[in-house]
Motif scaffolding. Structure first.
Motif, PDB file in Angstrom:
ATOM      1  N   MET A  17       0.829  -1.211   0.000  1.00  0.00           N
ATOM      2  CA  MET A  17       0.000   0.000   0.000  1.00  0.00           C
ATOM      3  C   MET A  17       0.860   1.256   0.000  1.00  0.00           C
ATOM      4  O   MET A  17       0.524   2.233  -0.675  1.00  0.00           O
ATOM      5  CB  MET A  17      -0.937   0.008   1.209  1.00  0.00           C
ATOM      6  N   ALA A  82      -7.306   4.272   2.579  1.00  0.00           N
ATOM      7  CA  ALA A  82      -7.238   2.980   1.878  1.00  0.00           C
ATOM      8  C   ALA A  82      -8.592   2.644   1.265  1.00  0.00           C
ATOM      9  O   ALA A  82      -8.667   2.161   0.123  1.00  0.00           O
ATOM     10  CB  ALA A  82      -6.791   1.878   2.837  1.00  0.00           C
ATOM     11  N   ARG A  83      -9.663   2.902   1.985  1.00  0.00           N
ATOM     12  CA  ARG A  83     -11.005   2.625   1.466  1.00  0.00           C
ATOM     13  C   ARG A  83     -11.347   3.530   0.289  1.00  0.00           C
ATOM     14  O   ARG A  83     -11.929   3.090  -0.694  1.00  0.00           O
ATOM     15  CB  ARG A  83     -12.036   2.783   2.577  1.00  0.00           C
ATOM     16  N   LEU A  86      -9.577   2.231  -2.682  1.00  0.00           N
ATOM     17  CA  LEU A  86     -10.231   1.018  -3.182  1.00  0.00           C
ATOM     18  C   LEU A  86     -11.442   1.368  -4.036  1.00  0.00           C
ATOM     19  O   LEU A  86     -11.643   0.779  -5.105  1.00  0.00           O
ATOM     20  CB  LEU A  86     -10.634   0.113  -2.013  1.00  0.00           C
ATOM     21  N   ASP A  89     -10.107   2.834  -7.385  1.00  0.00           N
ATOM     22  CA  ASP A  89      -9.497   1.800  -8.232  1.00  0.00           C
ATOM     23  C   ASP A  89     -10.534   0.815  -8.762  1.00  0.00           C
ATOM     24  O   ASP A  89     -10.435   0.349  -9.899  1.00  0.00           O
ATOM     25  CB  ASP A  89      -8.393   1.065  -7.461  1.00  0.00           C
ATOM     26  N   SER A  90     -11.548   0.520  -7.965  1.00  0.00           N
ATOM     27  CA  SER A  90     -12.621  -0.366  -8.435  1.00  0.00           C
ATOM     28  C   SER A  90     -13.406   0.285  -9.569  1.00  0.00           C
ATOM     29  O   SER A  90     -13.715  -0.363 -10.584  1.00  0.00           O
ATOM     30  CB  SER A  90     -13.554  -0.724  -7.276  1.00  0.00           C
ATOM     31  N   THR A 118      -4.200  -2.578  -8.332  1.00  0.00           N
ATOM     32  CA  THR A 118      -4.223  -1.694  -7.167  1.00  0.00           C
ATOM     33  C   THR A 118      -5.507  -1.884  -6.365  1.00  0.00           C
ATOM     34  O   THR A 118      -5.485  -1.775  -5.136  1.00  0.00           O
ATOM     35  CB  THR A 118      -4.023  -0.216  -7.570  1.00  0.00           C
ATOM     36  N   ALA A 119      -6.601  -2.204  -7.029  1.00  0.00           N
ATOM     37  CA  ALA A 119      -7.847  -2.506  -6.309  1.00  0.00           C
ATOM     38  C   ALA A 119      -7.672  -3.772  -5.466  1.00  0.00           C
ATOM     39  O   ALA A 119      -8.154  -3.834  -4.332  1.00  0.00           O
ATOM     40  CB  ALA A 119      -9.015  -2.671  -7.283  1.00  0.00           C
ATOM     41  N   GLY A 122      -5.655  -2.847  -2.467  1.00  0.00           N
ATOM     42  CA  GLY A 122      -6.527  -2.079  -1.582  1.00  0.00           C
ATOM     43  C   GLY A 122      -7.546  -2.958  -0.868  1.00  0.00           C
ATOM     44  O   GLY A 122      -7.815  -2.771   0.323  1.00  0.00           O
ATOM     45  N   ALA A 123      -8.104  -3.925  -1.581  1.00  0.00           N
ATOM     46  CA  ALA A 123      -9.073  -4.838  -0.967  1.00  0.00           C
ATOM     47  C   ALA A 123      -8.410  -5.682   0.118  1.00  0.00           C
ATOM     48  O   ALA A 123      -8.999  -5.922   1.182  1.00  0.00           O
ATOM     49  CB  ALA A 123      -9.707  -5.731  -2.031  1.00  0.00           C
ATOM     50  N   LYS A 125      -5.845  -4.764   1.916  1.00  0.00           N
ATOM     51  CA  LYS A 125      -5.598  -3.842   3.031  1.00  0.00           C
ATOM     52  C   LYS A 125      -6.885  -3.586   3.812  1.00  0.00           C
ATOM     53  O   LYS A 125      -6.901  -3.669   5.044  1.00  0.00           O
ATOM     54  CB  LYS A 125      -5.011  -2.529   2.498  1.00  0.00           C
ATOM     55  N   VAL A 126      -7.957  -3.271   3.105  1.00  0.00           N
ATOM     56  CA  VAL A 126      -9.225  -2.996   3.782  1.00  0.00           C
ATOM     57  C   VAL A 126      -9.700  -4.241   4.532  1.00  0.00           C
ATOM     58  O   VAL A 126     -10.129  -4.158   5.687  1.00  0.00           O
ATOM     59  CB  VAL A 126     -10.288  -2.503   2.775  1.00  0.00           C
TER      60      VAL A 126
END
Length: 132
Positions: A17, A82-83, A86, A89-90, A118-119, A122-123, A125-126
């Motif tokens: 991240m 981070a959210r 996400l 990127d989504s 990257t999504a 991020g997912a 991480k979330v």
């Protein structure tokens, strides 16, 4: 700039991240400074186009803000950044998929690959943050 708890945990997802955030800032600065070259390298046209350059700089500002926000935040605020990343990127991944057939295949594949990758980070991480 990393959150102390994240560094102590030594999590690979956290390291990824931080790399994504640094990449966002670097790409954002480059795109803001040289929007025509950025678009040309992405395979989306050449020549002078003031409107395209304006939109590219808007993208650049978004990337700088998301990257810097993540790097400069800690704890719950970092989890929020981070959210937000996400979500962006989504949506970029969906947008890339919707462009299929209207852009060269390599452009679509590259855009979806980067945004989807990257999504995914991020997912992870979330998800990890939610399980803590």
């Amino acid at each position: 700039m990393a959150d102390e708890k994240e560094v102590k945990d030594g999590g690979r997802v956290d390291d990824l991240m931080i790399g994504v955030a640094r990449g966002r800032v670097a790409i954002g600065v480059a795109a803001f400074a040289l929007p025509g070259l950025t678009v040309k390298l992405m395979g989306m046209g050449g020549g002078s186009d003031a409107g395209r350059d304006y939109v590219t700089r808007m993208f650049a500002a978004r990337e700088i803000a998301l990257g810097a926000g993540y790097l400069l935040s800690k704890g719950p605020n970092r989890r929020l950044w981070a959210r937000l990343g996400l979500v962006v990127d989504s949506l970029d991944t969906v947008n890339g998929l919707k462009s299929r057939g209207r852009l060269p295949l390599w452009v679509t594949a590259g855009a979806v690959g980067v945004a989807g990758g990257t999504a995914a980070v991020g997912a992870a991480k979330v998800g990890r943050d939610l399980l803590r």
